[in-house]
Motif scaffolding. Sequence first.
Motif, PDB file in Angstrom:
ATOM      1  N   UNK A   1      -4.448   2.708  -1.050  1.00 30.35           N
ATOM      2  CA  UNK A   1      -4.479   2.843   0.403  1.00 30.35           C
ATOM      3  C   UNK A   1      -5.868   3.199   0.906  1.00 30.35           C
ATOM      4  N   UNK A   2      -6.108   2.877   2.157  1.00 37.12           N
ATOM      5  CA  UNK A   2      -7.270   3.381   2.888  1.00 37.12           C
ATOM      6  C   UNK A   2      -6.840   3.626   4.328  1.00 37.12           C
ATOM      7  N   UNK A   3      -7.282   4.777   4.847  1.00 36.75           N
ATOM      8  CA  UNK A   3      -6.873   5.177   6.194  1.00 36.75           C
ATOM      9  C   UNK A   3      -8.076   5.771   6.899  1.00 36.75           C
ATOM     10  N   UNK A   4      -8.229   5.419   8.117  1.00 38.71           N
ATOM     11  CA  UNK A   4      -9.397   5.836   8.894  1.00 38.71           C
ATOM     12  C   UNK A   4      -8.947   6.735  10.038  1.00 38.71           C
ATOM     13  N   UNK A   5      -9.658   7.829  10.218  1.00 39.06           N
ATOM     14  CA  UNK A   5      -9.418   8.666  11.393  1.00 39.06           C
ATOM     15  C   UNK A   5     -10.751   9.060  11.997  1.00 39.06           C
TER      16      UNK A   5
END
Lengths: 428, 366
Positions: free
Chosen positions: B361-365
């Motif tokens: 996974x990769x998640x950006x905030x």
Amino acid sequence: MTVRTYKYRGQALVTKGGSNISRSVTDAMTLDDEAIAVGFKVASDPMTFAETAAFTIEGNESSITDTLVLEETAVGFVQPSGTDSFFDELEFVETILALPYADASDDMDLTDTAEAQVPISRSQNDPMALQDEVIPRFFILNKSIEDDLTFIDSAGRIQEYSVSDLLDLEDLIPFLGADVLSLVDVVEWGYSKDIEDELTLSEDIIANVDLNKGVLEDLGLTDSLGYYYESPCFRYERNDFHGSGGEAPTVNAVEYSNKFSITSLEDGTIIQLRNPETDDTRRVAFDRVNRNLFDGTPDIYADPNGAVERTQLYTIVATKRDTLDELWDFLQVNLGLQVIIKDWKGVSWLSIITNPGEMYVEDQEGYWTLAFEVVGVRTGQEYVVEGVDLTEEISLAGSIYNKPVVDDSDPESNFDLDDDADFTIESP
Amino acid sequence: MTLVYLEGFETYGTTSTSGSDVEAYLEKVATVDNGTANNVGLIDNDQADGTYALIMPTTPVGQLFDCTFSVPAAYRSATNGSHWEVALGFRFKHSTDMGVTSGTYQNFFRWATNTSASGNPTLASNDNGDLRYTDNAGNTTYSSALNTDDWNWIEMNFKPTSSGNGGFIILKVNGTELLNDNSRNILQTFFTSEGFALIQGQDRDSGSGETAFDDIYVIDVDGVQHTGLLGDHRIVPMIPASDATPNDWTPSTGSDNYALIDEAETDTGDYVEASTSGDDDHYGITAITPLTVEGVQIDVDHEMTDGTTGSLFVGTDNGTADEVEFTTTNGDGEVVARAQFSQDPSGNDWTPTNLDNIEITQRFTE
């Protein structure tokens, strides 16, 4: 705010045998060898097979796995009437040779089956020779040797026969109670073995129950018998003597207590009329024995029992119509038949109706006069129509003087009484 | 067991990649301090599995080339007595034509410090396959311990400090234990920065042979001393193979996000982009069927193109998420976020089954 990813890759640390890395040698070989004989052909199927799995041992590798699967099938279609033979020989040798410092494990599973579905006259042979050896090489003192040989050799014959096992069991509980019946009947059959299976089953149930039922049976029993007063002399008689001379009989009072009745001896019908009216008459015609003495002087014979009269003409007055009709029907039905007439004096006459009457006259409204004629003889007994007084002595055959010639020492009475009451108790 | 370092050379590119690309990539990895690494290249690791290995180029006489990998700061010692215990392993291929004749040796591995190489645990070899181990206690040689022109797997478990502070060494080559000394002066004093170097070229005389390295791991055995070596091992690629759920990032072209980022060699022409805080992408991976799994490392080559700073969460997910947060800053250019996972998202040791069950996974905030 924007982030871009150009490449996303991962790495996994795995031990030997990881993805796309093959460090083992698998040598699977399946051999299918068939020899099929159809008809009267002889099928011979020798099969020689050798499999070798070579491993390069690296590092700490110390085990060798060599799995050999061999299946040989020889199928023959044997004609029932033929003499074809059918042999299936299988020889199998498996050897594992281990290098030093390694364990040698040699598991050999061999199954040899010779199955024949043949008629009874066929024989079935299944010899199996099996040799299992564990040979240690480079023997090391601290090593152990195990050699487990398991051998199973079965030769069986399968033949289908019909086995009929009929078990008919009926278990009845007629009323109440608890009845548990467990029955096991097994029929086993084997070739050339007779089979008998006798099953005897007996089970009793005894239940004491209160039926609370009553059994009623109305026993209708009618027994008719005719009986006579032993002696008619209980009745006073009219003195019928006429004439002179001799000793006059005793004058007796006449009783007129009896009703006039006529009883049919055919069907037992009884007609009873009222007590006599003053105008009721009976003209009696009788035969009298007249004798003349030698000098011509008539001698009237007097019978103390009265004249044996032959003809009686009865005239009944003031009879109501329903009684009249009843009497008329009776006279018509019993015309010419024997009847017993019991007159007002209680004297019984065994009579035959000769004339039921030619004309019945209605003297006054509702009251008729009728006349009928009979011939008969007076019985020596009194026929009792009505109930009997328990103090009176009666007998079946009447007066001992007038009884028929029978052996009365042991009077017969074919009177059997059986009373059966059949009843059915229904289940609750 | 905690995975400290993992390098199977599976994320650099193809065999056409030059050493400068490797160096450039390593420079993008925040946790790696790369040394000179000049002219290193990638080769097929010769195991017929399609993965890659690092090859050290032919070196001129008297020249030195090294490819240095630093240990994360958390594992660097503070005092001699509290120095952490290292377990590491790698695969090594040595040519018979290195010009290193019998009796002489050429170093190929050094546990490096911030001072001179003297006293550091070092491995050296020659064209005959002889192996020499050196530390502060001296040299120990092992004749024909190495396969020549073929791969060897080398493992060491040691505490690089003085014998008085528990210094010890266990050395195994191709599964055979060559050295096991529980009282050893490996280093006499502690150092504030450590790493290890894969080196070639020192003391070379002639020849055209090459050395190669592959499947490097460094692990912390979590206080269990004198153990932890994994045995013969591999590092295999985990490649995104499908889009899973969620699938929030925007592809630069087409509709399959995974297909734009699964390349071996970085291509900035295609990418996936997150522009909304919370954008989350999950990918399925190609099935891996090893015997055992020890750890997972994920590299995300990314760049913040707009905004100021944000957070990139790199992780694994099997219904439970396990993420490592990296700060991204506009202006840093292309960087590699490298996250290591010693256990699966549920906190269980990795197995082949639960490895195949995860999504990466990769998640950006913001």
